[in-house]
Scaffold this motif. Sequence first.
Motif, PDB file in Angstrom:
ATOM      1  N   GLY A 116       3.102   6.170   7.217  1.00  0.00           N
ATOM      2  CA  GLY A 116       1.688   6.486   7.347  1.00  0.00           C
ATOM      3  C   GLY A 116       0.749   5.355   6.998  1.00  0.00           C
ATOM      4  N   ILE A 117       1.289   4.171   6.755  1.00  0.00           N
ATOM      5  CA  ILE A 117       0.450   3.068   6.285  1.00  0.00           C
ATOM      6  C   ILE A 117      -0.589   2.664   7.333  1.00  0.00           C
ATOM      7  CG2 ILE A 117       1.936   1.193   7.112  1.00  0.00           C
ATOM      8  CD1 ILE A 117       0.085   1.404   3.708  1.00  0.00           C
ATOM      9  N   MET A 118      -0.321   2.941   8.610  1.00  0.00           N
ATOM     10  CA  MET A 118      -1.275   2.584   9.659  1.00  0.00           C
ATOM     11  C   MET A 118      -2.587   3.358   9.532  1.00  0.00           C
ATOM     12  SD  MET A 118       0.288   0.282  11.439  1.00  0.00           S
ATOM     13  CE  MET A 118      -0.556   0.199  13.015  1.00  0.00           C
ATOM     14  N   HIS A 119      -2.568   4.458   8.802  1.00  0.00           N
ATOM     15  CA  HIS A 119      -3.755   5.299   8.663  1.00  0.00           C
ATOM     16  C   HIS A 119      -4.291   5.302   7.231  1.00  0.00           C
ATOM     17  CE1 HIS A 119      -2.125   6.655  12.458  1.00  0.00           C
ATOM     18  NE2 HIS A 119      -1.019   6.995  11.839  1.00  0.00           N
ATOM     19  N   ALA A 120      -3.688   4.493   6.360  1.00  0.00           N
ATOM     20  CA  ALA A 120      -3.967   4.592   4.928  1.00  0.00           C
ATOM     21  C   ALA A 120      -5.259   3.887   4.531  1.00  0.00           C
ATOM     22  CB  ALA A 120      -2.803   4.022   4.132  1.00  0.00           C
ATOM     23  N   ASP A 121      -6.003   4.545   3.659  1.00  0.00           N
ATOM     24  CA  ASP A 121      -7.184   3.957   3.027  1.00  0.00           C
ATOM     25  C   ASP A 121      -6.798   3.252   1.726  1.00  0.00           C
ATOM     26  OD1 ASP A 121      -9.208   5.314   4.862  1.00  0.00           O
ATOM     27  OD2 ASP A 121      -8.148   7.047   4.039  1.00  0.00           O
ATOM     28  N   TRP A 122      -5.744   3.759   1.101  1.00  0.00           N
ATOM     29  CA  TRP A 122      -5.176   3.197  -0.120  1.00  0.00           C
ATOM     30  C   TRP A 122      -3.656   3.308  -0.011  1.00  0.00           C
ATOM     31  CZ3 TRP A 122      -8.300   1.729  -4.445  1.00  0.00           C
ATOM     32  CH2 TRP A 122      -9.660   2.057  -4.338  1.00  0.00           C
ATOM     33  N   THR A 123      -2.959   2.616  -0.902  1.00  0.00           N
ATOM     34  CA  THR A 123      -1.524   2.827  -1.012  1.00  0.00           C
ATOM     35  C   THR A 123      -1.113   2.728  -2.470  1.00  0.00           C
ATOM     36  OG1 THR A 123       0.639   2.259  -0.087  1.00  0.00           O
ATOM     37  CG2 THR A 123      -0.780   0.413  -0.726  1.00  0.00           C
ATOM     38  N   MET A 124      -0.013   3.398  -2.799  1.00  0.00           N
ATOM     39  CA  MET A 124       0.587   3.312  -4.129  1.00  0.00           C
ATOM     40  C   MET A 124       1.897   2.562  -4.000  1.00  0.00           C
ATOM     41  SD  MET A 124       0.065   7.171  -5.597  1.00  0.00           S
ATOM     42  CE  MET A 124      -1.567   7.928  -5.672  1.00  0.00           C
ATOM     43  N   LEU A 170      -2.243   1.308  -7.621  1.00  0.00           N
ATOM     44  CA  LEU A 170      -3.077   1.879  -6.569  1.00  0.00           C
ATOM     45  C   LEU A 170      -3.852   0.728  -5.938  1.00  0.00           C
ATOM     46  CD1 LEU A 170      -4.177   4.418  -5.135  1.00  0.00           C
ATOM     47  CD2 LEU A 170      -5.940   4.536  -6.913  1.00  0.00           C
ATOM     48  N   VAL A 171      -3.617   0.500  -4.643  1.00  0.00           N
ATOM     49  CA  VAL A 171      -4.125  -0.695  -3.975  1.00  0.00           C
ATOM     50  C   VAL A 171      -5.002  -0.293  -2.792  1.00  0.00           C
ATOM     51  CG1 VAL A 171      -3.487  -2.873  -2.863  1.00  0.00           C
ATOM     52  CG2 VAL A 171      -2.006  -1.897  -4.643  1.00  0.00           C
ATOM     53  N   ASN A 172      -6.201  -0.843  -2.737  1.00  0.00           N
ATOM     54  CA  ASN A 172      -7.118  -0.571  -1.634  1.00  0.00           C
ATOM     55  C   ASN A 172      -6.672  -1.300  -0.373  1.00  0.00           C
ATOM     56  OD1 ASN A 172      -9.903  -1.454  -0.106  1.00  0.00           O
ATOM     57  ND2 ASN A 172     -10.039   0.588  -1.007  1.00  0.00           N
ATOM     58  N   LYS A 173      -7.029  -0.749   0.794  1.00  0.00           N
ATOM     59  CA  LYS A 173      -6.594  -1.355   2.054  1.00  0.00           C
ATOM     60  C   LYS A 173      -7.141  -2.764   2.248  1.00  0.00           C
ATOM     61  CE  LYS A 173     -10.212   0.819   4.905  1.00  0.00           C
ATOM     62  NZ  LYS A 173     -10.456   1.730   6.056  1.00  0.00           N
ATOM     63  N   SER A 174      -8.204  -3.123   1.526  1.00  0.00           N
ATOM     64  CA  SER A 174      -8.732  -4.482   1.620  1.00  0.00           C
ATOM     65  C   SER A 174      -7.817  -5.494   0.937  1.00  0.00           C
ATOM     66  CB  SER A 174     -10.124  -4.554   0.980  1.00  0.00           C
ATOM     67  OG  SER A 174     -10.054  -4.276  -0.418  1.00  0.00           O
TER      68      SER A 174
END
Length: 397
Positions: A153-161, A174-178
């Motif tokens: 689901g990373i293609m749609h993620a706003d954040w990732t853990m 917890l990492v922001n998509k930027s």
Amino acid sequence: MTITSDSRPETSATPGENFIAIAQSLVPGLKDRAEETELLRKLPDATVEELRAVNYVGAAMPARFGGRDLGFDVIGRASADLAEGCPATAWVAANCALHTFMLGYFPLAIQELVFGDTGVTPFIGNGLKMSQAKAQSAPGGYRLTGRWDFSSGIMHADWTMVAAISDVGPKLFLVNKSQFTIDDTWETHGLRGTGSHDTVVDDQFIADEFVLNLQSLGDGTAPGLQVQTNPFYRVPIFSLAAGGIIASLIGAGRQAVQIFEERALVVPGGWTGVFGATRPGLQVDLADASASLATVERLHWSNLEEIKEKAENDLEITIDDRVRWRRDQTFASVRIAEMVQKLFASSGGQALQWKNPINRAFRDATAASHHIGVQPDLVYPAYSKVRFGVDPEYTVF
């Protein structure tokens, strides 16, 4: 069909029943887009819009932020229904719902920042494989570098853990998509639509408040737990984490049984054109497969009800409970994958066509069963060692 927040099939039923009905209403569209999902190697925009419109990934999100505050007994059943339409979509939806729930482990200020007041629940990806990641403590936080494969689901993620070993122990970031990039690596046999590409972080600073001790996910010490009311926060996270895997497998299993039965009635096979429904071998295969699936489903739903009861009544969850639940999740994965493979093998030459629905069900079930969280050689020994009074060593349960 696009489902909007104004067109949710809400009724006077319980919130859980309403949510399951919502999931079922999405199934026809997911079936129609199943091939497109595979070709795109991610969820189509229409699917993402539908999931956002009904706040699917906010199923267990705290109500104070606009979530549904549901339990994983409900999310499991709803996701299995979703998977009847598309196992890859259910995989992403269920796992992102889990990650949104996991945000509740972080401090309240971080929950407020991420959930915000936009009315849109963020998609949160994850990467827990730590072998290609490292973190170094720095003033006020950590410098994080790493690569995490299988980032569903990373293609749609706003954040990732993502998890990494730091100089002071294993941590969850917890990492922001930027702060991350996506490396297009997901060319797979099955579950292609999950878009589980690699997540890459290159020497990014992550402040302390965005970092948890990984151990706190299982021992009840995570700072965010102080403000949570959902009883499922009392359950060690690894008892819940495989839920999306099993839901996707159950959906793929239901698909395979339904397709096998329907095609045996209407598609002539072999050189003589005899319908499969008249062949004793295929009759045995259908009966065996449907019984296997029913047995696995009863076991899985029973365990989720047990987890719910223990959580709601604040009953002790023992190590025996935890390894038994993980054993049963792994058993479900093995049995469904075997059952779907048998139906695929009995479906004849036409099943070899990539676009044949039973081919997709076979590939998706096989891929799901390869997840490290449901590997018998890792999970089963932990159960047996606990029963024998031996240190289980493997701690993901």
